[in-house]
Design an enzyme around this catalytic site. Structure first.
Site, PDB file in Angstrom:
ATOM      1  N   LYS A  22      32.278  87.766  81.800  1.00 28.63           N
ATOM      2  CA  LYS A  22      32.021  89.204  81.732  1.00 28.63           C
ATOM      3  C   LYS A  22      30.553  89.460  81.424  1.00 28.63           C
ATOM      4  O   LYS A  22      29.897  90.265  82.094  1.00 28.63           O
ATOM      5  CB  LYS A  22      32.919  89.810  80.637  1.00 28.63           C
ATOM      6  CG  LYS A  22      33.115  91.298  80.758  1.00 28.63           C
ATOM      7  CD  LYS A  22      34.047  91.812  79.659  1.00 28.63           C
ATOM      8  CE  LYS A  22      35.486  91.397  79.879  1.00 28.63           C
ATOM      9  NZ  LYS A  22      36.333  91.661  78.696  1.00 28.63           N
ATOM     10  N   ARG A  91      33.646  93.578  73.205  1.00 28.76           N
ATOM     11  CA  ARG A  91      34.555  93.036  74.222  1.00 28.76           C
ATOM     12  C   ARG A  91      34.497  91.524  74.276  1.00 28.76           C
ATOM     13  O   ARG A  91      33.424  90.930  74.276  1.00 28.76           O
ATOM     14  CB  ARG A  91      34.168  93.569  75.605  1.00 28.76           C
ATOM     15  CG  ARG A  91      33.835  95.018  75.650  1.00 28.76           C
ATOM     16  CD  ARG A  91      33.250  95.411  76.993  1.00 28.76           C
ATOM     17  NE  ARG A  91      34.194  95.272  78.091  1.00 28.76           N
ATOM     18  CZ  ARG A  91      33.869  95.459  79.365  1.00 28.76           C
ATOM     19  NH1 ARG A  91      32.614  95.736  79.703  1.00 28.76           N
ATOM     20  NH2 ARG A  91      34.777  95.330  80.307  1.00 28.76           N
ATOM     21  N   GLY A 100      43.410  90.105  79.676  1.00 25.89           N
ATOM     22  CA  GLY A 100      44.205  90.686  78.605  1.00 25.89           C
ATOM     23  C   GLY A 100      44.606  89.720  77.505  1.00 25.89           C
ATOM     24  O   GLY A 100      45.352  90.084  76.605  1.00 25.89           O
ATOM     25  N   MET A 102      42.599  88.117  75.325  1.00 24.70           N
ATOM     26  CA  MET A 102      41.819  88.230  74.102  1.00 24.70           C
ATOM     27  C   MET A 102      41.547  89.709  73.820  1.00 24.70           C
ATOM     28  O   MET A 102      42.052  90.573  74.493  1.00 24.70           O
ATOM     29  CB  MET A 102      40.557  87.405  74.228  1.00 24.70           C
ATOM     30  CG  MET A 102      40.882  85.918  74.200  1.00 24.70           C
ATOM     31  SD  MET A 102      39.421  84.914  74.330  1.00 24.70           S
ATOM     32  CE  MET A 102      38.793  85.437  75.888  1.00 24.70           C
ATOM     33  N   ARG A 333      33.813  90.761  88.655  1.00 23.38           N
ATOM     34  CA  ARG A 333      33.927  89.305  88.748  1.00 23.38           C
ATOM     35  C   ARG A 333      34.482  88.989  90.124  1.00 23.38           C
ATOM     36  O   ARG A 333      35.050  89.854  90.790  1.00 23.38           O
ATOM     37  CB  ARG A 333      34.849  88.747  87.664  1.00 23.38           C
ATOM     38  CG  ARG A 333      36.269  89.172  87.866  1.00 23.38           C
ATOM     39  CD  ARG A 333      37.202  88.745  86.759  1.00 23.38           C
ATOM     40  NE  ARG A 333      38.366  89.618  86.834  1.00 23.38           N
ATOM     41  CZ  ARG A 333      39.074  90.021  85.816  1.00 23.38           C
ATOM     42  NH1 ARG A 333      38.767  89.649  84.603  1.00 23.38           N
ATOM     43  NH2 ARG A 333      40.102  90.801  85.992  1.00 23.38           N
ATOM     44  N   HIS A 449      49.179  94.297  84.195  1.00 27.80           N
ATOM     45  CA  HIS A 449      49.212  92.975  83.573  1.00 27.80           C
ATOM     46  C   HIS A 449      50.114  92.027  84.343  1.00 27.80           C
ATOM     47  O   HIS A 449      49.732  90.900  84.680  1.00 27.80           O
ATOM     48  CB  HIS A 449      49.691  93.110  82.121  1.00 27.80           C
ATOM     49  CG  HIS A 449      49.845  91.805  81.416  1.00 27.80           C
ATOM     50  ND1 HIS A 449      51.033  91.118  81.366  1.00 27.80           N
ATOM     51  CD2 HIS A 449      48.930  91.038  80.773  1.00 27.80           C
ATOM     52  CE1 HIS A 449      50.850  90.002  80.686  1.00 27.80           C
ATOM     53  NE2 HIS A 449      49.586  89.929  80.320  1.00 27.80           N
ATOM     54  N   SER A 762      47.086  48.760  96.693  1.00 29.52           N
ATOM     55  CA  SER A 762      47.535  50.142  96.639  1.00 29.52           C
ATOM     56  C   SER A 762      47.888  50.429  95.182  1.00 29.52           C
ATOM     57  O   SER A 762      48.714  49.741  94.589  1.00 29.52           O
ATOM     58  CB  SER A 762      48.743  50.340  97.545  1.00 29.52           C
ATOM     59  OG  SER A 762      49.182  51.675  97.442  1.00 29.52           O
ATOM     60  N   CYS A 830      49.388  55.102  96.039  1.00 25.25           N
ATOM     61  CA  CYS A 830      50.668  55.571  96.565  1.00 25.25           C
ATOM     62  C   CYS A 830      51.565  56.144  95.480  1.00 25.25           C
ATOM     63  O   CYS A 830      52.726  56.420  95.707  1.00 25.25           O
ATOM     64  CB  CYS A 830      51.378  54.461  97.331  1.00 25.25           C
ATOM     65  SG  CYS A 830      51.798  53.058  96.295  1.00 25.25           S
ATOM     66  N   TYR A 850      42.109  55.651 101.115  1.00 23.63           N
ATOM     67  CA  TYR A 850      43.096  56.661 101.478  1.00 23.63           C
ATOM     68  C   TYR A 850      43.969  57.026 100.283  1.00 23.63           C
ATOM     69  O   TYR A 850      44.010  56.303  99.289  1.00 23.63           O
ATOM     70  CB  TYR A 850      43.986  56.177 102.640  1.00 23.63           C
ATOM     71  CG  TYR A 850      44.905  55.040 102.261  1.00 23.63           C
ATOM     72  CD1 TYR A 850      46.186  55.299 101.756  1.00 23.63           C
ATOM     73  CD2 TYR A 850      44.504  53.711 102.386  1.00 23.63           C
ATOM     74  CE1 TYR A 850      47.028  54.266 101.389  1.00 23.63           C
ATOM     75  CE2 TYR A 850      45.345  52.679 102.026  1.00 23.63           C
ATOM     76  CZ  TYR A 850      46.599  52.953 101.524  1.00 23.63           C
ATOM     77  OH  TYR A 850      47.425  51.937 101.144  1.00 23.63           O
TER      78      TYR A 850
HETATM   79  P1  ADP Z   1      39.778  92.934  79.324  1.00 21.95           P
HETATM   80  O1  ADP Z   1      38.990  91.691  79.369  1.00 21.95           O
HETATM   81  O2  ADP Z   1      41.109  92.783  78.697  1.00 21.95           O
HETATM   82  O3  ADP Z   1      39.790  93.652  80.639  1.00 21.95           O
HETATM   83  P2  ADP Z   1      37.658  94.674  78.542  1.00 21.95           P
HETATM   84  O4  ADP Z   1      36.645  94.140  77.613  1.00 21.95           O
HETATM   85  O5  ADP Z   1      37.296  94.678  79.959  1.00 21.95           O
HETATM   86  O6  ADP Z   1      39.013  93.916  78.302  1.00 21.95           O
HETATM   87  O7  ADP Z   1      37.948  96.140  78.029  1.00 21.95           O
HETATM   88  C1  ADP Z   1      39.140  96.829  78.096  1.00 21.95           C
HETATM   89  C2  ADP Z   1      38.953  98.172  78.759  1.00 21.95           C
HETATM   90  O8  ADP Z   1      37.988  98.963  78.091  1.00 21.95           O
HETATM   91  C3  ADP Z   1      38.473  98.043  80.178  1.00 21.95           C
HETATM   92  O9  ADP Z   1      39.160  98.943  80.971  1.00 21.95           O
HETATM   93  C4  ADP Z   1      37.040  98.414  80.110  1.00 21.95           C
HETATM   94  O10 ADP Z   1      36.589  98.950  81.301  1.00 21.95           O
HETATM   95  C5  ADP Z   1      37.004  99.430  78.970  1.00 21.95           C
HETATM   96  N1  ADP Z   1      35.700  99.413  78.336  1.00 21.95           N
HETATM   97  C6  ADP Z   1      35.090  98.365  77.784  1.00 21.95           C
HETATM   98  N2  ADP Z   1      33.872  98.694  77.323  1.00 21.95           N
HETATM   99  C7  ADP Z   1      33.694 100.008  77.577  1.00 21.95           C
HETATM  100  C8  ADP Z   1      32.624 100.919  77.360  1.00 21.95           C
HETATM  101  N3  ADP Z   1      31.486 100.530  76.790  1.00 21.95           N
HETATM  102  N4  ADP Z   1      32.807 102.184  77.754  1.00 21.95           N
HETATM  103  C9  ADP Z   1      33.958 102.571  78.330  1.00 21.95           C
HETATM  104  N5  ADP Z   1      35.001 101.761  78.567  1.00 21.95           N
HETATM  105  C10 ADP Z   1      34.872 100.478  78.200  1.00 21.95           C
HETATM  106 MG    MG Z   2      38.305  94.054  81.735  1.00 18.07          MG
END
Ligand code: ADP
Ligand code: MG
Ligand code: MG
Length: 878
Positions: A22, A91, A100, A102, A333, A449, A762, A830, A850
């Protein structure tokens, strides 16, 4: 001194190890000039330090303070400042995406004073400010303070009644904040922390800690993500999608991650913040509708999506927020995708001139190919469709409905196939999702999710089947027309079409399998597979052979692209009607009796081999002489004893058999009288097999037999057998290589000597793994492997993926010393590892000639051999 904090302007997309995916991609987007709220990333190195030492590294606090004050300067506001606060999100973000798994906390910096400042900032929007505040306490309470999230949910539900959360007014939300604070006080014995810096510091540590949350650990194990990487933490200025209807938040893919087709794919939610979309709180609208709501932002978003695709040269997924008509990018990503999408997208990108065929082959995996070879539902079959949801992750799954993760695990543990049915899944459902054949939800879109996680695991999933009224507590759901499905009822779900059927639906072969069987490519997906396979075949160095014991399997493996048979087991040829003859052989007390039994077996063996040679059309066939302990061919000792004790018509033969069975009984048959040892102990047995091979080869023009001796540990064993075999071959005038399995550690360690008597090796890596680790597969897999996986002693079972560190070392020694003694020594594998992607890469790297695997894994082995050749030693098969 180590640098632990990077501003978004400092990093780039190649720094995932240090900044997490991220953080690295936020930096990349920032540097591309895209609208990303400013912020900074605390490195994974800081996390690793924290997790190892229980405290953040020296200097981190100061470094964070420095970057925060720079952020405050850019934003012109101070964190949590009473009259005009800066708010931030904290984040998580690891090297590999763990959707989701962490934690993330939004709206850090709010307290009883700054909530008013926030309202003022928003043009006296009190409702928005209190909504943001209650979200902070809720997320912070759950994530940082470890309070059960249901407590907050329930308080919110009680207040909402039948209304949507957007219908709550400012005063109500203010009251909710008081309720939430009460929950915090009651649960932790302390007040909700109001100091913004304290909030931030605690949130950072909570994100670090979330690396080791049970669900994160489970996810990593499932996805084979190393346990010691740690997560980075991103601190970023908040932007708000919950200002009102001119704001919103969404997720999008630059192509359809389900099919790979081009177009606009995403979900949007007006007047909402971050998590709401993924969590399925309210129903989202398709992204296309944003065009009508806010054309300016929509056009800008599409432009950015194109920029990102061209820049990353791949499908990207993104998170964005619109704050009062202004678009902000919050994440991107290279997106997860289904197997079919992976093949389609890779070839599309080639056709668009964005990537080469070499790169395209690296963009698909053997596991994905294997998924495309799964069967699908028979359209001609009788089926009772009860509803249709979204086709979130393809495949055809049949199983009994269960309504909780625990029950899914329990029933799957008893060997039942189950379908996990939920209103929506959350990270706590992970264990159940792994245990289930398929997942069905009634809420949430393709970015929910359930959908994201199922796609990642290659698990069949239908999501957002909104017609279903799911009652998890009552363990049942009601489908249209009043159809009630209760726990234990059988369901069939089709993740490719989104259809849900009552009862069991028959399944048929996949179009990809039909193509491998020789059919013309039926559609663009199969054409994509065809192109990839041709290219992989063109670049691979490893040969691919099959493990096949019957003419049918041999013929199929040939169609699937096998260049020979690497393992033709002969033991099944002694079963069935021929058991009688084996019994005769074992009971023989004179040479004459023994010879008579062997004489009867010989023509049968010969005809077996003729069929296989014919099917292989001149390709080499490695035939392994009989390997397993003889008692496997004799009656069970208990059955026989009972018969003798209770039956009236017990013959003399029964008594002799029992004596023989007792004589041959072993405590550790895997380490007993088997393989070459049998050949040396029972005169004439191996000679009979060699003669049958030679005579069969003489009758099939072009036949290329290779004779393989199993379980050799010393060169003397091999020499003794070899001498006799060479003599028999000379008599019949047939040429055949003579070689050995390397499956006993001693053979690997004395490979230089053994190579003097072997024209090929083998590697039998099943036995080699058992003997290197000192455990027998049949005994250990059920009894303690799951514990070993939990303890991290294995990342993956060594029977599934070759253990490079130990077993791999034995292979390396044998390759090196064997080739030194005999430079033209032919080398293959094998064991079942021959069809496992990571193990195939190992075989390439160690220099084998192989791999040999089961017929259905041959396409996988071909593809992965190509990828191994292209990756130049970087063997990431994910
Ligand atoms: P995950 O890795 O579980 O997707 P994120 O870190 O991406 O968690 O954050 C969860 C949600 O919060 C995401 O929808 C993200 O876009 C939103 N979010 C994170 N940071 C900000 C921010 N600075 N302003 C507005 N929304 C945010
Ligand atoms: Mg996210
Ligand atoms: Mg073996």
């Amino acid at each position: 001194m180590a640098k632990y904090v990077y501003d978004f302007t400092e990093g780039n997309k190649n720094q995932k190890d240090l900044l997490g995916g991220k953080g690295a991609n936020l930096a990349e987007m920032t540097n591309l000039g895209l609208p990303v709220p400013p912020g900074f990333t605390i490195t994974t190195e800081a996390c690793r330090h924290y997790l190892a030492e229980g405290a953040v590294p020296d200097g981190l606090d100061q470094e964070v303070a420095k970057h925060l004050s720079a952020l405050e300067t850019v934003m012109g506001r101070k964190l949590g400042q009473a009259d005009d606060p800066l708010l931030v999100s904290v984040r998580s973000g690891a090297k590999f995406s763990m959707p989701g798994m962490m934690e993330t906390v939004l709206n850090i910096g709010l307290n009883d004073e700054s909530v008013h400042g926030l309202a003022k900032q928003a043009g006296d929007n009190e409702r928005f400010a209190w909504d943001s505040y209650r979200r902070l306490i809720q997320m912070f309470g759950k994530t940082v303070l470890g309070i059960d999230g249901d407590l907050f949910e329930r308080a919110l539900d009680a207040l909402k009644g039948e209304r949507q959360d957007t219908e709550l007014g400012a005063a109500e939300l203010q009251r909710l904040v008081e309720t939430y604070k009460g929950i915090v006080r009651e649960r932790t014995g302390r007040d909700f922390p109001t100091d913004p810096r304290e909030q931030m510091r605690l949130a950072v540590m909570a994100v670090f800690d979330s690396w080791n949350a049970p669900r994160a650990i489970l996810y990593r194990r499932q996805e084979r993500i190393p346990a010691d990487l740690g997560t980075a933490v991103n601190v970023m200025a908040m932007v708000f999608g919950n200002y009102g209807d001119d704001s919103g938040t969404g997720v999008a893919f630059t192509r359809d991650p389900g099919s790979g087709r081009q177009g606009v794919y995403g979900d949007y939610l007006q007047n909402a913040q971050g998590e709401d979309v993924v969590a399925g709180i309210r129903n989202t609208i398709p992204l296309q509708e944003l065009e009508r709501i806010d054309k300016h932002s929509y056009d800008e978003l599409l432009g950015i999506m194109e920029t990102l695709e061209n820049h990353y040269r791949d499908l990207c997924d993104i998170e964005f927020t619109i704050e009062r008509g202004k678009l902000w990018m919050l994440q991107t990503r290279v997106g997860k995708r289904t197997a079919a999408a992976a093949f389609r997208i890779a070839t599309q990108l080639v056709d668009q001139g964005l990537i080469t065929m070499d790169e395209a082959v690296m963009r698909v995996t053997g596991d994905q190919l294997a998924q495309l070879m799964f069967p699908r539902f028979d359209e001609g079959a009788d089926r009772k469709r009860i509803t249709k949801g979204m086709n979130a992750s393809p495949g055809a799954a049949v199983g009994r409905a269960v309504f909780s993760s625990e029950r899914a695990v329990e029933l799957a543990g008893q060997g039942e196939d189950v379908i996990l049915v939920r209103r929506e899944t959350n990270p706590d459902d992970l264990a159940g999702m792994i245990a289930a054949r398929g997942v069905l939800t009634s809420r949430g879109g393709k970015t929910s999710h359930a959908a994201v996680v199922a796609r990642g695991m290659g698990k069949t999933c239908v999501c957002g089947a909104e017609e279903l009224d799911v009652d998890t507590a009552g363990k049942r759901f009601v489908a249209p027309g009043g159809v009630v499905v209760s726990e234990g009822d059988v369901l069939s779900i089709d993740g490719t079409t989104g259809e849900v059927f009552l009862g069991e639906v028959a399944v048929v072969d996949s179009a990809v399998v039909e193509y491998f069987e020789g059919a013309e490519p039926a559609d663009d997906l199969v054409r994509a597979v065809d192109r990839m396979m041709r290219h992989a075949d063109g670049v691979r160095r490893l040969g691919v052979r099959a493990n096949a014991d019957t003419p049918q399997d041999a013929a199929r493996s040939r169609r699937f692209g096998a260049e020979g048979i690497g393992l033709c087991r002969t033991e099944h040829m002694f079963l069935g009607d021929r058991r009688q003859l084996v019994e005769e052989l074992v009971l023989a007390s004179t040479d004459e009796e023994r010879r008579s039994a062997l004489d009867k077996l010989e023509p049968l063996q010969k005809s077996d081999f003729i069929g296989i040679f014919q099917a292989m059309e001149g390709a080499p066939v490695t035939i392994r002489l009989i390997d397993p302990p003889l008692h496997e061919f004799l009656p069970d000792i208990v059955d026989l004893s009972v018969k003798i004790a209770t039956s009236r018509d017990v013959t003399d033969k029964d008594h002799r058999l029992l004596a023989a069975v007792k004589r041959l009984h072993e405590q550790n048959p895997m380490l007993g009288l088997r393989g070459v040892r049998l050949g040396l102990v029972i005169p004439g047995l191996f000679a009979m097999q060699v003669r049958a091979i030679a005579q069969a080869a003489a009758e099939v023009p072009g036949a290329r037999p290779e004779i393989m001796i199993p379980l050799v540990a010393s060169v003397q064993e091999l020499e003794a057998v070899r001498e006799e075999a060479v003599r028999i071959l000379a008599e019949t005038g047939v040429e055949a290589l003579i070689g050995t399995m390397i499956e006993v550690p001693r053979a690997a360690l004395t490979a230089g000597r053994i190579a003097e008597a072997a024209e090929f090796f083998s590697f039998g890596t099943n036995d080699l793994t058992q003997m290197a680790w000192g455990f027998s597969r049949d005994d250990v897999e059920a009894s303690f492997f799951s514990r070993y996986l939990e303890l991290g002693i294995f990342g993956v079972s060594p029977f599934e993926t070759l253990d490079r560190e130990g077993v791999g070392r034995l292979v390396e020694i044998a390759v090196r010393e064997g080739r030194a003694a005999r430079p033209d020594l032919h080398l293959g594998i094998c064991g079942e590892h021959g069809g496992d992607p990571d193990s195939v890469h190992f075989c390439h790297e160690v220099g084998l000639d192989y791999v040999s695997c089961s017929p259905f894994r041959i396409p996988v082995a071909r593809l992965e051999s190509g990828r191994a050749a292209l990756s130049g030693g970087d063997s990431d098969t994910r």
